[in-house]
Each structure stands twice: as structure tokens, then as C-alpha cells.
Design a protein around this motif. Structure first.
Motif, PDB file in Angstrom:
ATOM      1  N   GLY A  13      19.578  -4.099  -6.347  1.00 33.35           N
ATOM      2  CA  GLY A  13      19.329  -5.174  -5.395  1.00 33.35           C
ATOM      3  C   GLY A  13      17.960  -5.790  -5.559  1.00 33.35           C
ATOM      4  O   GLY A  13      17.367  -5.803  -6.637  1.00 33.35           O
ATOM      5  N   GLY A  14      17.430  -6.312  -4.456  1.00 34.59           N
ATOM      6  CA  GLY A  14      16.157  -7.015  -4.475  1.00 34.59           C
ATOM      7  C   GLY A  14      16.366  -8.496  -4.240  1.00 34.59           C
ATOM      8  O   GLY A  14      17.453  -8.945  -3.872  1.00 34.59           O
ATOM      9  N   GLY A  15      15.320  -9.264  -4.454  1.00 31.50           N
ATOM     10  CA  GLY A  15      15.386 -10.691  -4.208  1.00 31.50           C
ATOM     11  C   GLY A  15      15.063 -11.499  -5.448  1.00 31.50           C
ATOM     12  O   GLY A  15      14.287 -11.076  -6.302  1.00 31.50           O
ATOM     13  N   SER A  16      15.681 -12.651  -5.528  1.00 28.16           N
ATOM     14  CA  SER A  16      15.390 -13.618  -6.587  1.00 28.16           C
ATOM     15  C   SER A  16      15.214 -14.967  -5.912  1.00 28.16           C
ATOM     16  O   SER A  16      16.194 -15.634  -5.580  1.00 28.16           O
ATOM     17  CB  SER A  16      16.529 -13.664  -7.611  1.00 28.16           C
ATOM     18  OG  SER A  16      16.257 -14.618  -8.620  1.00 28.16           O
ATOM     19  N   GLY A  17      13.946 -15.334  -5.652  1.00 27.81           N
ATOM     20  CA  GLY A  17      13.688 -16.526  -4.861  1.00 27.81           C
ATOM     21  C   GLY A  17      14.212 -16.303  -3.452  1.00 27.81           C
ATOM     22  O   GLY A  17      14.003 -15.255  -2.844  1.00 27.81           O
ATOM     23  N   PRO A  18      14.971 -17.249  -2.886  1.00 34.00           N
ATOM     24  CA  PRO A  18      15.494 -17.073  -1.524  1.00 34.00           C
ATOM     25  C   PRO A  18      16.744 -16.208  -1.460  1.00 34.00           C
ATOM     26  O   PRO A  18      17.244 -15.925  -0.372  1.00 34.00           O
ATOM     27  CB  PRO A  18      15.816 -18.513  -1.104  1.00 34.00           C
ATOM     28  CG  PRO A  18      16.170 -19.195  -2.387  1.00 34.00           C
ATOM     29  CD  PRO A  18      15.280 -18.584  -3.438  1.00 34.00           C
ATOM     30  N   LEU A  19      17.258 -15.783  -2.605  1.00 34.42           N
ATOM     31  CA  LEU A  19      18.528 -15.066  -2.649  1.00 34.42           C
ATOM     32  C   LEU A  19      18.323 -13.562  -2.706  1.00 34.42           C
ATOM     33  O   LEU A  19      17.393 -13.071  -3.341  1.00 34.42           O
ATOM     34  CB  LEU A  19      19.344 -15.510  -3.859  1.00 34.42           C
ATOM     35  CG  LEU A  19      19.669 -17.005  -3.972  1.00 34.42           C
ATOM     36  CD1 LEU A  19      20.382 -17.289  -5.285  1.00 34.42           C
ATOM     37  CD2 LEU A  19      20.504 -17.458  -2.787  1.00 34.42           C
ATOM     38  N   SER A  20      19.225 -12.816  -2.044  1.00 34.86           N
ATOM     39  CA  SER A  20      19.297 -11.369  -2.211  1.00 34.86           C
ATOM     40  C   SER A  20      20.354 -11.053  -3.270  1.00 34.86           C
ATOM     41  O   SER A  20      21.290 -11.823  -3.477  1.00 34.86           O
ATOM     42  CB  SER A  20      19.667 -10.693  -0.890  1.00 34.86           C
ATOM     43  OG  SER A  20      18.694 -10.968   0.092  1.00 34.86           O
ATOM     44  N   LEU A  21      20.198  -9.917  -3.944  1.00 38.75           N
ATOM     45  CA  LEU A  21      21.048  -9.564  -5.076  1.00 38.75           C
ATOM     46  C   LEU A  21      21.963  -8.390  -4.735  1.00 38.75           C
ATOM     47  O   LEU A  21      21.604  -7.533  -3.937  1.00 38.75           O
ATOM     48  CB  LEU A  21      20.181  -9.194  -6.285  1.00 38.75           C
ATOM     49  CG  LEU A  21      19.167 -10.238  -6.750  1.00 38.75           C
ATOM     50  CD1 LEU A  21      18.315  -9.674  -7.877  1.00 38.75           C
ATOM     51  CD2 LEU A  21      19.862 -11.502  -7.196  1.00 38.75           C
ATOM     52  N   ASP A  22      23.136  -8.360  -5.379  1.00 40.07           N
ATOM     53  CA  ASP A  22      24.004  -7.190  -5.292  1.00 40.07           C
ATOM     54  C   ASP A  22      24.097  -6.453  -6.621  1.00 40.07           C
ATOM     55  O   ASP A  22      24.816  -5.466  -6.739  1.00 40.07           O
ATOM     56  CB  ASP A  22      25.404  -7.570  -4.803  1.00 40.07           C
ATOM     57  CG  ASP A  22      26.162  -8.463  -5.785  1.00 40.07           C
ATOM     58  OD1 ASP A  22      25.552  -8.950  -6.762  1.00 40.07           O
ATOM     59  OD2 ASP A  22      27.369  -8.673  -5.563  1.00 40.07           O
ATOM     60  N   SER A  23      23.372  -6.910  -7.612  1.00 43.03           N
ATOM     61  CA  SER A  23      23.439  -6.307  -8.941  1.00 43.03           C
ATOM     62  C   SER A  23      22.554  -5.069  -9.028  1.00 43.03           C
ATOM     63  O   SER A  23      21.636  -4.871  -8.234  1.00 43.03           O
ATOM     64  CB  SER A  23      23.021  -7.319 -10.008  1.00 43.03           C
ATOM     65  OG  SER A  23      21.689  -7.749  -9.787  1.00 43.03           O
ATOM     66  N   ALA A  24      22.849  -4.211 -10.010  1.00 47.71           N
ATOM     67  CA  ALA A  24      22.068  -3.004 -10.247  1.00 47.71           C
ATOM     68  C   ALA A  24      22.063  -2.703 -11.740  1.00 47.71           C
ATOM     69  O   ALA A  24      22.957  -3.133 -12.473  1.00 47.71           O
ATOM     70  CB  ALA A  24      22.647  -1.833  -9.469  1.00 47.71           C
ATOM     71  N   GLU A  25      21.043  -1.993 -12.175  1.00 42.80           N
ATOM     72  CA  GLU A  25      20.953  -1.609 -13.586  1.00 42.80           C
ATOM     73  C   GLU A  25      20.274  -0.259 -13.710  1.00 42.80           C
ATOM     74  O   GLU A  25      19.650   0.237 -12.767  1.00 42.80           O
ATOM     75  CB  GLU A  25      20.220  -2.682 -14.392  1.00 42.80           C
ATOM     76  CG  GLU A  25      18.907  -3.165 -13.823  1.00 42.80           C
ATOM     77  CD  GLU A  25      18.436  -4.449 -14.510  1.00 42.80           C
ATOM     78  OE1 GLU A  25      18.240  -4.426 -15.736  1.00 42.80           O
ATOM     79  OE2 GLU A  25      18.256  -5.457 -13.817  1.00 42.80           O
ATOM     80  N   LEU A  26      20.433   0.330 -14.884  1.00 41.91           N
ATOM     81  CA  LEU A  26      19.861   1.637 -15.180  1.00 41.91           C
ATOM     82  C   LEU A  26      18.844   1.504 -16.307  1.00 41.91           C
ATOM     83  O   LEU A  26      19.134   0.913 -17.346  1.00 41.91           O
ATOM     84  CB  LEU A  26      20.956   2.619 -15.597  1.00 41.91           C
ATOM     85  CG  LEU A  26      21.975   2.978 -14.516  1.00 41.91           C
ATOM     86  CD1 LEU A  26      23.145   3.727 -15.141  1.00 41.91           C
ATOM     87  CD2 LEU A  26      21.334   3.807 -13.414  1.00 41.91           C
TER      88      LEU A  26
END
Length: 216
Positions: A13-26
Motif C-alpha cells: 500500500g501507501g500513497g501515490s500523489g492523492p491516491l491510495s494504493l492496493d498493490s504490494a511487492e516483495l
């Protein structure tokens, strides 16, 4: 970012500009590479991620756009998937989540975008996926730190409501309540708190002058 038992680091997760994210990585430190893993069940920023004794990762609350969330989910490193778990009792973002020696997770403070801060706290039970309330903190706070001390108490320090605060308090798992722990020398929010080998806690930044102090 959560260090997993297999040595990989989960970044979710986290933010990208005004958007929140649902993606994840390892992240693989041996190879120095990142690889995509499953998506979260919600878009989140300003959430918490806590490694449980089982090796699963508990992700709670956070913000999605202008809304704070009461949802939570579990990441399974073996399957690379996220699945829902019980909802928080109230929406929280910029809160803290601390694994206690008894296996419960203390989730404290934070904010809902309709309120400047929360004084409430709750305990997550991994076996049931449920929550039980604790006694309230002495102060509403978000963007604070919560550090497990060697004797089993949790030091909750600083944070903000409508302004930065100096206050600190202890959570005692035995009484399931909070008591005063004095005041920091500087009002701080968004700082770091690191337990040192000698039992002291190094608190850095979050104030107006980049200062640091030791709690002992």
C-alpha cells in the motif's frame, strides 16, 4: 515495510500523489530485486503492518482518499495473498500497532478524518480475528510512536491532535490500561522511537528543530 521470516520484505500500500494504493511487492535483499505479490483487499495509506508469531502479517486501518478505514486484512507469505480479518471497532489512520508478548496486538490512537485524534485503543486477537477495547489513553493522539519495552509495557510517545504534543504514557498489558510516563523535552509527531540494547529508547525528529532525546 515488514521483514518476513523468509528474509523477504513486504511493502504494501501507501500513497501515490492523492491516491491510495492496493498493490504490494516483495524485496529480496540477496538479489536486490522487487517482485509483485497479491493485491490488498482495500486501497490503503497511513496504515500499520505487524508481523504475527504465526508468520502472517496483520494490516489495519489507514486512509483511502479522504476516508479513514476500519477494515483489516492478513497477508499470507506462503500463498502471496491478502484476506480480510475482523474490522476495527472504529476507523483509524496514523495509529500504532504493537505486538505484545502475549501474542495480542495493541492498536492505539490514530485519527478519523472527521476528528483530530483518538484516545481509544483495542487489542487484536489473532486466533479469533476479533478485537476487545482497552481503557482509553490519557490523550487523543495520532502519528505517535509505540515501543515495546523489555519489561512488557508499551511506551506511547508524542503525536498530534490539533498540535504536536510532548506527553507520553505506558500501556500495561496486565491492567489493560494506560498510565502517565512524563513528557518529552520537545513536542513531536511523525518521529521515530528505537529500543536500544540497554533498554533506553532513542526518539528522533518529529519536532521543529530535528532534535533527538533518550527515554530511560
Amino acid at each position: 515495510a515488514t521483514l518476513l521470516p523468509n528474509g523477504l520484505v513486504l511493502i504494501a500500500g501507501g500513497g501515490s500523489g492523492p491516491l491510495s494504493l492496493d498493490s504490494a511487492e516483495l524485496y529480496d535483499p540477496a538479489a536486490g530485486t522487487f517482485a509483485v505479490t497479491g493485491k490488498m483487499t482495500a486501497f490503503r495509506a497511513r496504515h500499520t503492518a505487524t508481523l504475527l508469531p504465526s508468520g502472517l502479517v496483520l494490516i489495519t486501518g489507514g486512509a483511502s482518499g479522504s476516508l479513514s478505514l476500519d477494515s483489516a486484512e492478513i497477508y499470507d507469505p506462503h500463498r502471496g495473498t491478502f484476506s480480510p480479518t475482523g474490522d476495527l471497532r472504529v476507523p483509524r489512520s496514523e495509529h500504532s500497532a504493537t505486538l505484545l508478548p502475549n501474542g495480542l496486538v495493541l492498536i492505539a490512537g490514530g485519527r478519523d478524518f472527521s476528528a483530530p485524534g483518538r484516545a481509544t485503543a483495542e487489542l487484536y486477537e489473532p486466533a479469533s480475528g476479533g478485537y476487545t477495547p482497552t481503557r482509553d489513553m490519557g490523550l487523543e493522539r495520532s502519528d505517535h510512536t509505540a515501543t515495546l519495552l523489555p519489561e512488557g509495557r508499551v511506551l506511547v510517545a508524542g503525536g498530534s491532535t490539533t498540535e504536536l504534543v510532548t506527553s507520553a504514557e505506558y500501556f500495561d498489558p496486565t491492567s489493560v490500561g494506560f498510565t502517565d510516563a512524563g513528557a518529552m523535552r520537545m513536542a513531536r509527531a511523525g518521529h521515530t522511537a528505537t529500543l536500544l540494547r540497554d533498554g533506553r529508547v532513542l526518539i528522533v525528529g518529529g519536532g521543529m528543530d530535528g532534535s533527538a532525546e533518550l527515554f530511560q
